[in-house]
Each structure stands twice: as C-alpha cells, then as structure tokens.
Design a protein around this motif. Structure first.
Motif, PDB file in Angstrom:
ATOM      1  N   TYR A  71       0.879  -1.298   0.032  1.00  0.00           N
ATOM      2  CA  TYR A  71      -0.105  -0.095   0.159  1.00  0.00           C
ATOM      3  C   TYR A  71       0.804   1.179   0.034  1.00  0.00           C
ATOM      4  O   TYR A  71       1.903   1.359   0.615  1.00  0.00           O
ATOM      5  CB  TYR A  71      -0.969  -0.283   1.012  1.00  0.00           C
ATOM      6  N   TYR A 113      -8.162   1.638  -7.905  1.00  0.00           N
ATOM      7  CA  TYR A 113      -7.235   0.763  -6.986  1.00  0.00           C
ATOM      8  C   TYR A 113      -6.741   1.431  -5.708  1.00  0.00           C
ATOM      9  O   TYR A 113      -5.659   1.416  -5.199  1.00  0.00           O
ATOM     10  CB  TYR A 113      -5.947   0.580  -7.697  1.00  0.00           C
ATOM     11  N   ARG A 114      -8.024   1.428  -4.768  1.00  0.00           N
ATOM     12  CA  ARG A 114      -7.805   2.014  -3.513  1.00  0.00           C
ATOM     13  C   ARG A 114      -8.693   1.158  -2.472  1.00  0.00           C
ATOM     14  O   ARG A 114      -9.568   0.632  -2.844  1.00  0.00           O
ATOM     15  CB  ARG A 114      -8.349   3.484  -3.290  1.00  0.00           C
ATOM     16  N   ASN A 115      -8.067   1.151  -1.363  1.00  0.00           N
ATOM     17  CA  ASN A 115      -8.563   0.072  -0.339  1.00  0.00           C
ATOM     18  C   ASN A 115      -8.087   0.833   0.866  1.00  0.00           C
ATOM     19  O   ASN A 115      -7.099   1.070   1.052  1.00  0.00           O
ATOM     20  CB  ASN A 115      -7.943  -1.061  -0.264  1.00  0.00           C
ATOM     21  N   ASN A 116      -9.074   1.177   1.857  1.00  0.00           N
ATOM     22  CA  ASN A 116      -8.842   1.912   3.253  1.00  0.00           C
ATOM     23  C   ASN A 116      -8.059   3.214   3.089  1.00  0.00           C
ATOM     24  O   ASN A 116      -7.299   3.549   3.842  1.00  0.00           O
ATOM     25  CB  ASN A 116      -8.272   0.999   4.289  1.00  0.00           C
ATOM     26  N   TYR A 120      -3.059   0.625  -4.091  1.00  0.00           N
ATOM     27  CA  TYR A 120      -2.225  -0.516  -3.646  1.00  0.00           C
ATOM     28  C   TYR A 120      -1.579  -1.063  -5.033  1.00  0.00           C
ATOM     29  O   TYR A 120      -2.013  -0.570  -6.033  1.00  0.00           O
ATOM     30  CB  TYR A 120      -2.971  -1.796  -3.065  1.00  0.00           C
TER      31      TYR A 120
END
Length: 133
Positions: A71, A113-116, A120
């Motif tokens: 990340y 492409y995003r998480n929290n 990433y």
C-alpha cells in the motif's frame, strides 16, 4: 532466459537435489500496467515455469502462487518505490511524464485501485520446488 537457467541449475545439482526459488508472476503490478495501458508482460506464468522445469529434467515439481499487496499514499509513491528498489524500466518512447498527465494517471489509479484510503500495487509471488531426476 528461464529455459537455459533451469538447465544450468539441473547441471550443477546432484541427482535428487532440490531446486527451490521464487519469482514474480504475470499478475504483478497489473494495476499499474492497466493504468498506463501497458499490455506487454514478460513475467512467467506457472505453466511456463512447469514446462521449462519438466523439459530441463526436473521431477516432483510443486508450484504455489500467492497474491500480495503493498500500500502507498498515491501513484507517485508507487513509482518512487519502484525506482528506489531498481525495478523501473525506461520506455524510450515516453522517457518522462508531464505533471498534468501524471496527475490524471494518479486520479485514475486512486479511483480504481484504492482500499482503506490508500492505493495498492499487487504482486503475484510464485514459489517453486523441484527435484533433479
């Protein structure tokens, strides 16, 4: 050249010797390639590795894959990290990115492409074990 490398590994091993290694697979950095519209990928897949090992004279071939993510705050962070570890390749047709283009790519990457809250980069790790026949 995997085929020649596997033959060389076979040549230096004793009969029954283990050949163990890991490498990145074709799913590595697929997000980055999609963002930059890069279709070409030179990373080997499980099947290719298996076939080359078999033709080099290995047996009891075991291949496992694992997907991992690292990340970053943004696309620029990914690009700097890749440069710092020496994993960058310069495209002679596009030696630099204009700031506006980089901002557009960063926004596209962040949207897809995003998480929290962080973007990433995905890595496919291929773990291989084989025995010299």
């Amino acid at each position: 050249n995997l085929e020649d490398s596997f033959k060389e590994a076979r040549d230096i091993l004793k009969d029954g010797g283990y050949f163990i290694f890991s490498c990145f697979g074709p799913q590595t950095l697929k997000e980055l390639r999609a963002c930059f519209k890069i279709e070409q990928n030179h990373l080997p897949c499980k099947e290719l590795i298996y076939n080359y090992l078999k033709s080099a004279g290995f047996k009891d071939i075991n291949i496992e894959t694992e997907l991992r993510c690292k990340y970053f705050d943004d696309l620029t962070g990914i690009l700097y990290w890749l440069k710092n570890i020496g994993a960058n390749r310069i495209n002679p047709l596009q030696p630099y990115l204009a700031p506006g283009k980089l901002a557009d790519l960063n926004e596209s990457y962040r949207s897809n492409y995003r998480n929290n809250g962080r973007v990433y980069a995905g890595f496919e790790v291929i773990w291989v074990e084989a025995v010299k026949s």
